[in-house]
Design a protein around this motif. Structure first.
Motif, mmCIF file in Angstrom:
data_model
loop_
_atom_site.group_PDB
_atom_site.id
_atom_site.type_symbol
_atom_site.label_atom_id
_atom_site.label_comp_id
_atom_site.label_asym_id
_atom_site.label_seq_id
_atom_site.Cartn_x
_atom_site.Cartn_y
_atom_site.Cartn_z
ATOM 1 N N VAL A 182 0.826 -1.206 0.000
ATOM 2 C CA VAL A 182 0.000 0.000 0.000
ATOM 3 C C VAL A 182 0.864 1.263 0.000
ATOM 4 N N LEU A 204 -7.380 5.834 2.228
ATOM 5 C CA LEU A 204 -6.688 4.991 1.253
ATOM 6 C C LEU A 204 -7.389 5.022 -0.099
ATOM 7 N N THR A 225 -5.362 -3.195 0.815
ATOM 8 C CA THR A 225 -5.840 -2.098 1.666
ATOM 9 C C THR A 225 -6.586 -2.643 2.891
#
Length: 251
Positions: free
Chosen positions: A92, A219, A230
């Motif tokens: 991420v 995110l 995520t």
């Protein structure tokens, strides 16, 4: 018998997928069935409870090693889930920094190679997590860990239910996750958590849910999509947040 078998397979699938505990399946076991995936998600918080019990057992067995036993137990916990969720932090972070450089964040997040920023952030995260767990253990709040591990995984169910994902597997899980599963899993976790630490659990539940919504939307805005990575990163960050909350307000 078919329903009982689906429940059994859902439990086994959940333990095998979300931990390194050895689980065997028969060749004719169809783990793609909707009901089995539903039960797999239902038992996910229970997997956290099992990993927590093993971690606390290790802590107790190595108590003669003083503070080192706390470090061993903290590391063992992360090993027990195979660093599955920790790895997501690397992916991420790399994707976020790639997006800043006008690269395709989705291609980067699916790339098996690891970038420097992902490594640096994940190292910081691991240091913080081990430190928080050691402090928790040394102050004799170790049973709070069981609540944190169940809640962080329960929040994954809400994450899947409330958001859309750029992932065929996660979307399959979303379609399989029934409202009854989510309700009964929440009740199960709540009753067990209240039994362990009392009604202050409700504050942790509320704060962890708010944290989930904030981080997931963050995110999504940063990457432009959500996927399995995520979810893993959010789980890890939520655990860290809950541990920090307990250390600040309860210890």
């Amino acid at each position: 018998m078919s329903k009982i078998n689906d429940i059994k397979l859902g439990l086994k699938f959940s333990v095998s997928y979300f931990s390194i505990l050895p689980i065997n399946f028969k060749e004719n076991d169809d783990l793609s069935k909707k009901d089995i995936l539903n039960y797999m998600l239902f038992f996910f918080p229970f997997v956290g409870f099992i990993l927590g019990l093993i971690t606390l057992t290790i802590l107790n067995l190595t108590t003669n090693l003083a503070w080192i036993s706390s470090i061993i137990a903290a590391v063992v916990y992360m090993v027990l889930y195979g660093f599955l969720h920790t790895e997501a932090i690397l992916d991420v972070v790399d994707a976020i920094y790639a997006k800043h450089s006008n690269k395709d964040a989705y291609e980067v997040i699916k790339d098996p190679t690891v970038g420097a920023m992902g490594v640096l952030y994940s190292v910081v995260f691991v240091i913080l997590k081990i430190s928080f767990l050691v402090f928790l253990f040394k102050n004799h709040y170790e049973f709070h860990l069981l609540v944190v591990l169940m809640l962080s995984r329960l929040m994954v169910l809400y994450n899947i239910k409330l958001f859309d994902f750029k992932s065929y597997f996660v979307e399959t899980l979303k379609k399989s996750l029934s409202s009854n599963c989510l309700i009964f899993s929440t009740i199960f976790v709540s009753i067990l958590s209240i039994f362990i630490i009392g009604f202050k659990f409700l504050w942790i539940l509320i704060l962890s849910f708010i944290f989930l919504i904030v981080v997931t939307n963050f995110l999504k805005n940063k990457l432009g999509f959500l996927n399995g990575d995520t979810i893993g990163a959010t789980l890890e960050l939520n655990e860290l947040f809950m541990l920090f909350t307990i250390l600040i307000f309860f210890v």
